[in-house]
Design a protein around this motif. Structure first.
Motif, PDB file in Angstrom:
ATOM      1  N   GLY A 120      64.525  82.246  44.362  1.00 36.33           N
ATOM      2  CA  GLY A 120      64.514  83.617  43.879  1.00 36.33           C
ATOM      3  C   GLY A 120      65.379  83.872  42.658  1.00 36.33           C
ATOM      4  N   LEU A 121      66.107  82.868  42.203  1.00 32.77           N
ATOM      5  CA  LEU A 121      66.956  82.990  41.012  1.00 32.77           C
ATOM      6  C   LEU A 121      66.169  82.621  39.758  1.00 32.77           C
ATOM      7  CD1 LEU A 121      70.012  81.218  42.556  1.00 32.77           C
ATOM      8  CD2 LEU A 121      70.164  83.459  41.450  1.00 32.77           C
TER       9      LEU A 121
ATOM     10  N   GLU B  92      69.662  85.699  37.163  1.00 33.32           N
ATOM     11  CA  GLU B  92      69.135  86.955  37.684  1.00 33.32           C
ATOM     12  C   GLU B  92      68.582  86.725  39.082  1.00 33.32           C
ATOM     13  OE1 GLU B  92      65.469  90.002  36.781  1.00 33.32           O
ATOM     14  OE2 GLU B  92      66.258  88.813  35.133  1.00 33.32           O
ATOM     15  N   TYR B  93      68.848  87.669  39.947  1.00 36.35           N
ATOM     16  CA  TYR B  93      68.313  87.607  41.307  1.00 36.35           C
ATOM     17  C   TYR B  93      68.027  89.030  41.769  1.00 36.35           C
ATOM     18  CZ  TYR B  93      67.846  86.948  46.294  1.00 36.35           C
ATOM     19  OH  TYR B  93      67.370  86.963  47.584  1.00 36.35           O
ATOM     20  N   SER B  94      66.777  89.311  42.039  1.00 28.71           N
ATOM     21  CA  SER B  94      66.375  90.596  42.600  1.00 28.71           C
ATOM     22  C   SER B  94      66.942  91.786  41.812  1.00 28.71           C
ATOM     23  CB  SER B  94      66.809  90.660  44.065  1.00 28.71           C
ATOM     24  OG  SER B  94      66.181  91.724  44.721  1.00 28.71           O
ATOM     25  N   GLY B  95      66.851  91.691  40.479  1.00 33.25           N
ATOM     26  CA  GLY B  95      67.317  92.768  39.620  1.00 33.25           C
ATOM     27  C   GLY B  95      68.805  92.774  39.352  1.00 33.25           C
ATOM     28  N   LYS B  96      69.557  91.869  39.958  1.00 36.79           N
ATOM     29  CA  LYS B  96      71.008  91.747  39.744  1.00 36.79           C
ATOM     30  C   LYS B  96      71.248  90.566  38.807  1.00 36.79           C
ATOM     31  CE  LYS B  96      71.388  94.925  42.805  1.00 36.79           C
ATOM     32  NZ  LYS B  96      71.413  96.288  42.339  1.00 36.79           N
ATOM     33  N   TRP B  97      72.377  90.564  38.104  1.00 35.53           N
ATOM     34  CA  TRP B  97      72.627  89.504  37.131  1.00 35.53           C
ATOM     35  C   TRP B  97      74.085  89.036  37.145  1.00 35.53           C
ATOM     36  CZ3 TRP B  97      76.367  90.812  33.718  1.00 35.53           C
ATOM     37  CH2 TRP B  97      76.613  92.184  33.557  1.00 35.53           C
ATOM     38  N   ALA B  98      74.250  87.824  36.608  1.00 31.08           N
ATOM     39  CA  ALA B  98      75.583  87.240  36.433  1.00 31.08           C
ATOM     40  C   ALA B  98      75.546  86.342  35.196  1.00 31.08           C
ATOM     41  CB  ALA B  98      75.990  86.423  37.655  1.00 31.08           C
ATOM     42  N   VAL B  99      76.684  86.217  34.545  1.00 30.76           N
ATOM     43  CA  VAL B  99      76.851  85.302  33.422  1.00 30.76           C
ATOM     44  C   VAL B  99      77.879  84.272  33.867  1.00 30.76           C
ATOM     45  CG1 VAL B  99      77.513  85.068  30.997  1.00 30.76           C
ATOM     46  CG2 VAL B  99      76.364  87.162  31.780  1.00 30.76           C
ATOM     47  N   VAL B 100      77.512  82.988  33.760  1.00 28.55           N
ATOM     48  CA  VAL B 100      78.342  81.908  34.297  1.00 28.55           C
ATOM     49  C   VAL B 100      78.528  80.837  33.226  1.00 28.55           C
ATOM     50  CG1 VAL B 100      78.591  80.258  36.189  1.00 28.55           C
ATOM     51  CG2 VAL B 100      77.330  82.389  36.570  1.00 28.55           C
ATOM     52  N   SER B 101      79.760  80.377  33.059  1.00 23.91           N
ATOM     53  CA  SER B 101      80.053  79.367  32.039  1.00 23.91           C
ATOM     54  C   SER B 101      79.480  78.011  32.439  1.00 23.91           C
ATOM     55  CB  SER B 101      81.559  79.247  31.816  1.00 23.91           C
ATOM     56  OG  SER B 101      82.186  78.659  32.940  1.00 23.91           O
ATOM     57  N   ILE B 102      79.175  77.224  31.417  1.00 20.83           N
ATOM     58  CA  ILE B 102      78.801  75.824  31.632  1.00 20.83           C
ATOM     59  C   ILE B 102      79.767  74.975  30.810  1.00 20.83           C
ATOM     60  CG2 ILE B 102      76.373  76.119  32.256  1.00 20.83           C
ATOM     61  CD1 ILE B 102      75.598  75.717  29.364  1.00 20.83           C
TER      62      ILE B 102
ATOM     63  N   GLU C  17      76.684  94.007  42.205  1.00 25.58           N
ATOM     64  CA  GLU C  17      76.070  93.616  43.469  1.00 25.58           C
ATOM     65  C   GLU C  17      75.445  92.219  43.451  1.00 25.58           C
ATOM     66  OE1 GLU C  17      73.508  96.738  44.934  1.00 25.58           O
ATOM     67  OE2 GLU C  17      74.725  98.228  43.911  1.00 25.58           O
ATOM     68  N   PHE C  18      75.796  91.363  42.486  1.00 25.91           N
ATOM     69  CA  PHE C  18      75.214  90.020  42.473  1.00 25.91           C
ATOM     70  C   PHE C  18      75.706  89.284  43.719  1.00 25.91           C
ATOM     71  CE2 PHE C  18      74.468  85.641  41.245  1.00 25.91           C
ATOM     72  CZ  PHE C  18      73.207  85.740  40.667  1.00 25.91           C
ATOM     73  N   PRO C  19      74.773  88.787  44.539  1.00 25.40           N
ATOM     74  CA  PRO C  19      75.157  88.180  45.826  1.00 25.40           C
ATOM     75  C   PRO C  19      76.029  86.922  45.676  1.00 25.40           C
ATOM     76  CG  PRO C  19      72.793  88.614  45.726  1.00 25.40           C
ATOM     77  CD  PRO C  19      73.331  88.816  44.350  1.00 25.40           C
ATOM     78  N   ALA C  20      77.112  86.875  46.421  1.00 28.47           N
ATOM     79  CA  ALA C  20      78.043  85.742  46.370  1.00 28.47           C
ATOM     80  C   ALA C  20      77.356  84.428  46.723  1.00 28.47           C
ATOM     81  CB  ALA C  20      79.222  85.991  47.300  1.00 28.47           C
TER      82      ALA C  20
ATOM     83  N   ARG D 226      77.126  81.079  44.306  1.00 22.65           N
ATOM     84  CA  ARG D 226      77.503  79.710  44.696  1.00 22.65           C
ATOM     85  C   ARG D 226      76.358  78.725  44.435  1.00 22.65           C
ATOM     86  NH1 ARG D 226      79.957  82.725  48.718  1.00 22.65           N
ATOM     87  NH2 ARG D 226      78.324  82.263  50.227  1.00 22.65           N
ATOM     88  N   MET D 227      75.119  79.171  44.655  1.00 22.63           N
ATOM     89  CA  MET D 227      73.963  78.312  44.357  1.00 22.63           C
ATOM     90  C   MET D 227      73.905  78.000  42.860  1.00 22.63           C
ATOM     91  SD  MET D 227      70.759  79.732  46.488  1.00 22.63           S
ATOM     92  CE  MET D 227      70.430  79.144  48.129  1.00 22.63           C
ATOM     93  N   VAL D 228      74.108  79.033  42.038  1.00 18.84           N
ATOM     94  CA  VAL D 228      74.096  78.844  40.584  1.00 18.84           C
ATOM     95  C   VAL D 228      75.206  77.877  40.180  1.00 18.84           C
ATOM     96  CG1 VAL D 228      74.478  79.981  38.357  1.00 18.84           C
ATOM     97  CG2 VAL D 228      73.020  81.070  40.089  1.00 18.84           C
ATOM     98  N   GLN D 229      76.383  78.044  40.733  1.00 18.74           N
ATOM     99  CA  GLN D 229      77.503  77.167  40.396  1.00 18.74           C
ATOM    100  C   GLN D 229      77.239  75.727  40.823  1.00 18.74           C
ATOM    101  OE1 GLN D 229      80.300  79.757  42.374  1.00 18.74           O
ATOM    102  NE2 GLN D 229      81.207  80.393  40.421  1.00 18.74           N
ATOM    103  N   THR D 230      76.621  75.533  41.982  1.00 20.03           N
ATOM    104  CA  THR D 230      76.248  74.186  42.432  1.00 20.03           C
ATOM    105  C   THR D 230      75.229  73.581  41.485  1.00 20.03           C
ATOM    106  OG1 THR D 230      76.714  74.702  44.743  1.00 20.03           O
ATOM    107  CG2 THR D 230      75.180  72.877  44.329  1.00 20.03           C
ATOM    108  N   TRP D 231      74.235  74.377  41.105  1.00 18.41           N
ATOM    109  CA  TRP D 231      73.191  73.926  40.184  1.00 18.41           C
ATOM    110  C   TRP D 231      73.805  73.531  38.844  1.00 18.41           C
ATOM    111  CZ3 TRP D 231      71.321  76.262  35.631  1.00 18.41           C
ATOM    112  CH2 TRP D 231      70.128  75.729  35.145  1.00 18.41           C
ATOM    113  N   ILE D 232      74.751  74.332  38.344  1.00 20.41           N
ATOM    114  CA  ILE D 232      75.424  74.007  37.083  1.00 20.41           C
ATOM    115  C   ILE D 232      76.158  72.675  37.209  1.00 20.41           C
ATOM    116  CG2 ILE D 232      77.378  74.641  35.599  1.00 20.41           C
ATOM    117  CD1 ILE D 232      76.475  77.579  35.945  1.00 20.41           C
ATOM    118  N   ASP D 233      76.847  72.464  38.323  1.00 21.61           N
ATOM    119  CA  ASP D 233      77.579  71.215  38.535  1.00 21.61           C
ATOM    120  C   ASP D 233      76.632  70.010  38.517  1.00 21.61           C
ATOM    121  OD1 ASP D 233      80.045  69.815  39.113  1.00 21.61           O
ATOM    122  OD2 ASP D 233      79.263  69.535  41.143  1.00 21.61           O
TER     123      ASP D 233
END
Length: 93
Positions: free
Chosen positions: A9-10, A31-41, A52-55, A59-66
């Motif tokens: 869903g991301l 982006e997930y279900s209309g919510k967003w986050a910006v994450v460093s790489i 309201e971006f789900p924690a 964590r899934m995004v951070q794992t994927w980045i790793d």
């Protein structure tokens, strides 16, 4: 801004023109279900988010980045040089 990956869903985005961004380090937009986050790489540090971006999704995004840090940095180099970026496999692929 092309999407480079989809999983659980991301949607992961990477801007073509980062010169307009207020974030001056390599990063992706999630982006997930209309919510967003910006994450460093490649660090996976949360730079900005919708309240309201789900924690769990973060964590899934951070794992994927790793897992895909090398590919993400290669895409970042392409994007800042105004070249087409490549799709990157999601966690569910």
């Amino acid at each position: 801004m092309p999407s480079i990956s989809h999983f659980y869903g991301l949607i992961i985005w990477l801007y073509w023109d980062e010169s307009r961004s207020k974030h001056h380090c390599p990063h992706i937009h999630a982006e997930y279900s209309g919510k967003w986050a910006v994450v460093s790489i490649p660090e996976g540090e949360l730079l900005e988010q919708d309240d309201e971006f789900p924690a769990k999704k973060l964590r899934m995004v951070q794992t994927w980045i790793d897992i895909h840090a090398e590919e993400l940095m290669a895409d970042w180099s392409l994007a800042i040089n105004h070249n087409e970026v490549f799709k990157i496999r999601g966690l569910d692929a």
